[in-house]
Scaffold this motif. Sequence first.
Motif, mmCIF file in Angstrom:
data_model
loop_
_atom_site.group_PDB
_atom_site.id
_atom_site.type_symbol
_atom_site.label_atom_id
_atom_site.label_comp_id
_atom_site.label_asym_id
_atom_site.label_seq_id
_atom_site.Cartn_x
_atom_site.Cartn_y
_atom_site.Cartn_z
ATOM 1 N N TYR A 51 1.064 -1.477 0.259
ATOM 2 C CA TYR A 51 0.419 0.388 -0.139
ATOM 3 C C TYR A 51 1.044 1.524 0.319
ATOM 4 N N ASP A 52 0.658 2.345 -0.672
ATOM 5 C CA ASP A 52 1.314 3.175 -1.053
ATOM 6 C C ASP A 52 1.362 4.473 0.520
ATOM 7 N N VAL A 53 -0.106 4.391 1.474
ATOM 8 C CA VAL A 53 -0.159 4.671 2.467
ATOM 9 C C VAL A 53 -0.390 4.044 3.310
ATOM 10 N N ASN A 54 -0.310 4.181 4.964
ATOM 11 C CA ASN A 54 -0.885 4.018 5.563
ATOM 12 C C ASN A 54 -2.128 4.091 6.536
ATOM 13 N N TYR A 55 -2.037 5.775 6.148
ATOM 14 C CA TYR A 55 -3.535 6.040 6.626
ATOM 15 C C TYR A 55 -4.162 6.463 5.811
ATOM 16 N N GLY A 56 -5.299 7.745 6.182
ATOM 17 C CA GLY A 56 -6.484 8.249 5.681
ATOM 18 C C GLY A 56 -7.813 8.088 5.841
ATOM 19 N N ALA A 57 -8.755 8.745 5.196
ATOM 20 C CA ALA A 57 -9.465 9.921 5.856
ATOM 21 C C ALA A 57 -10.779 9.688 5.023
ATOM 22 N N SER A 58 -11.976 9.283 4.974
ATOM 23 C CA SER A 58 -12.890 9.494 3.639
ATOM 24 C C SER A 58 -14.424 9.238 4.258
ATOM 25 N N VAL A 59 -15.627 9.727 3.373
ATOM 26 C CA VAL A 59 -16.321 9.615 3.584
ATOM 27 C C VAL A 59 -16.437 8.254 3.421
ATOM 28 N N SER A 60 -16.726 7.025 4.391
ATOM 29 C CA SER A 60 -16.997 5.587 4.650
ATOM 30 C C SER A 60 -18.064 5.194 3.951
ATOM 31 N N GLU A 61 -19.399 5.565 4.042
ATOM 32 C CA GLU A 61 -21.089 4.768 3.885
ATOM 33 C C GLU A 61 -21.690 6.388 3.694
ATOM 34 N N ALA A 62 -22.782 6.645 2.868
ATOM 35 C CA ALA A 62 -23.948 7.225 2.970
ATOM 36 C C ALA A 62 -25.073 6.878 2.612
ATOM 37 N N GLY A 63 -25.754 7.388 3.643
ATOM 38 C CA GLY A 63 -27.384 5.893 3.032
ATOM 39 C C GLY A 63 -28.738 6.697 3.321
ATOM 40 N N ILE A 64 -29.128 6.104 3.171
ATOM 41 C CA ILE A 64 -30.856 6.939 3.052
ATOM 42 C C ILE A 64 -31.853 5.274 3.079
ATOM 43 N N LYS A 77 -40.100 -1.076 1.711
ATOM 44 C CA LYS A 77 -38.219 -0.236 2.006
ATOM 45 C C LYS A 77 -37.757 0.007 1.107
ATOM 46 N N SER A 78 -36.719 0.804 0.847
ATOM 47 C CA SER A 78 -35.774 0.715 0.101
ATOM 48 C C SER A 78 -34.682 1.508 0.979
ATOM 49 N N VAL A 79 -33.072 1.126 0.378
ATOM 50 C CA VAL A 79 -32.171 1.576 0.874
ATOM 51 C C VAL A 79 -30.783 1.699 0.597
ATOM 52 N N PHE A 80 -30.806 2.936 0.335
ATOM 53 C CA PHE A 80 -29.349 2.666 -0.450
ATOM 54 C C PHE A 80 -28.186 3.529 -0.016
ATOM 55 N N VAL A 81 -27.018 3.185 0.210
ATOM 56 C CA VAL A 81 -25.301 3.112 0.865
ATOM 57 C C VAL A 81 -24.708 3.173 -0.376
ATOM 58 N N TYR A 82 -24.151 4.328 0.259
ATOM 59 C CA TYR A 82 -23.128 4.887 -0.945
ATOM 60 C C TYR A 82 -21.894 4.475 -0.830
ATOM 61 N N ARG A 83 -20.794 3.812 -0.918
ATOM 62 C CA ARG A 83 -19.387 3.692 -0.895
ATOM 63 C C ARG A 83 -18.914 4.236 -1.427
ATOM 64 N N PRO A 84 -17.417 4.142 -1.539
ATOM 65 C CA PRO A 84 -16.507 4.972 -2.353
ATOM 66 C C PRO A 84 -15.448 3.976 -3.724
ATOM 67 N N GLY A 85 -16.676 3.491 -4.762
ATOM 68 C CA GLY A 85 -15.539 2.808 -5.481
ATOM 69 C C GLY A 85 -17.183 1.632 -5.803
ATOM 70 N N TYR A 86 -18.042 1.405 -4.852
ATOM 71 C CA TYR A 86 -18.871 0.578 -5.721
ATOM 72 C C TYR A 86 -19.835 0.935 -6.778
ATOM 73 N N ASP A 87 -20.253 0.458 -7.497
ATOM 74 C CA ASP A 87 -21.709 1.080 -8.292
ATOM 75 C C ASP A 87 -22.315 0.607 -7.851
ATOM 76 N N PHE A 88 -23.724 0.930 -9.224
ATOM 77 C CA PHE A 88 -25.121 1.558 -8.070
ATOM 78 C C PHE A 88 -25.701 0.276 -7.676
ATOM 79 N N ASP A 89 -25.185 -0.530 -8.491
ATOM 80 C CA ASP A 89 -26.088 -1.974 -8.086
ATOM 81 C C ASP A 89 -25.830 -2.683 -6.741
ATOM 82 N N LEU A 90 -25.102 -2.076 -6.803
ATOM 83 C CA LEU A 90 -23.540 -2.774 -5.267
ATOM 84 C C LEU A 90 -24.238 -1.742 -4.314
#
Length: 392
Positions: A51-64, A77-90
Amino acid sequence: MLKMKISALATLLVLVVGLENAYTQSFWEPVTNITGYISTEFNYFDDLEGYDVNYGASVSEAGILVTYQPASNFKIKSVFVYRPGYDFDLMLNEAFGELETSDALKFKVGRFLTPLSPMNTYYYAPVNTSATLPIIITNNENFPLNIDGISINGSIGESFKIKYDVFAGGYTNSTWKPSGAISFFGQEVPYYKDQIDSRFTIGESYNGSYNVGVGGKVSVAYESYVEVGAGFFNPKKETMPIAITLPPNALGAGSPAMNITSPTGIKRPTWGYNAKLKYGNTEVNAEYWTGDIQLDAIAYDFSGGAGSPTVLQAESEVELEGRFIQLSHRIDKFIPYARYEFQHTSDAKYKRYSAGINYKPSFTRTVKLEYMRYDHESGNINGVVASLIYSF
């Protein structure tokens, strides 16, 4: 095509059942509820290799989360959770309609969280005690996160309850998906396979492929003090791309090093057990999952034509085992916790120890701080996770 058929059938059933109940329960005042959250995360590891870095900060989840209840016994019921690098289906985690004829008999149609593990149904950051989920949940080796299909479930009894859930449907393979601020979580198995120069692993194209399966769970509970359950998941036999690394001279003197991919048939039924004990503010959760993963012979046609493929490995079974036990205790707005985990996948075997504290000063805010340690023959890794969650 199969995925489209299942999705279309699920949508049709949701609409038919929903309209039926909306007309027959005209006295009900429809209820709409919208909630959500944003989780930011900081990760630090002291000795990650590659790994190029050993630390980091980011938005890990954002759900509705959106719930619409047009009748007293029916909800959508529907739940949508944004995660970096995930496509819409996931990121579309849930989208289902549920009809409740009684506590003992409920029908669910659409996409829903796989109900085999209690921890999998507490998948979202605001409702999790710990800052990280158990590996047997995030690796998706034993069962997928969610299913597009139908579920029949319910519970019988008052103080002493018997609960059941049987389901069938399709799902998108998403094994070993990276998550977290530096994308290490979920990557533990491929990371340790690299550390030991493993010859075989799952090809990248496996993620995104589609399969169908059936599963079920039954549990017994006494009030909120104790619950013990068992479940299984049996997917249809599928074709898995096996990525193979051949060192120099593996195919004879002078042959070069090669990286190839061979499609191979695989059966992967899994089964597991779970238990929860709760007394006062103290709670213990534990799960064990295992599987008898059967691989067809791994072969590759080096001629590039219709020649006889070279068998690189005969039919074999892959060992799969994962377990954890987590202890937590609430002290006012603080919940200190500790967890032990063990994971065994083919030739990768490791342990993880976690300890942390969950602080929730209000309904909308949650702060978590967690220390973790991975033990593996290639070397130990220490890490820290800090997360801040805002809910609305």
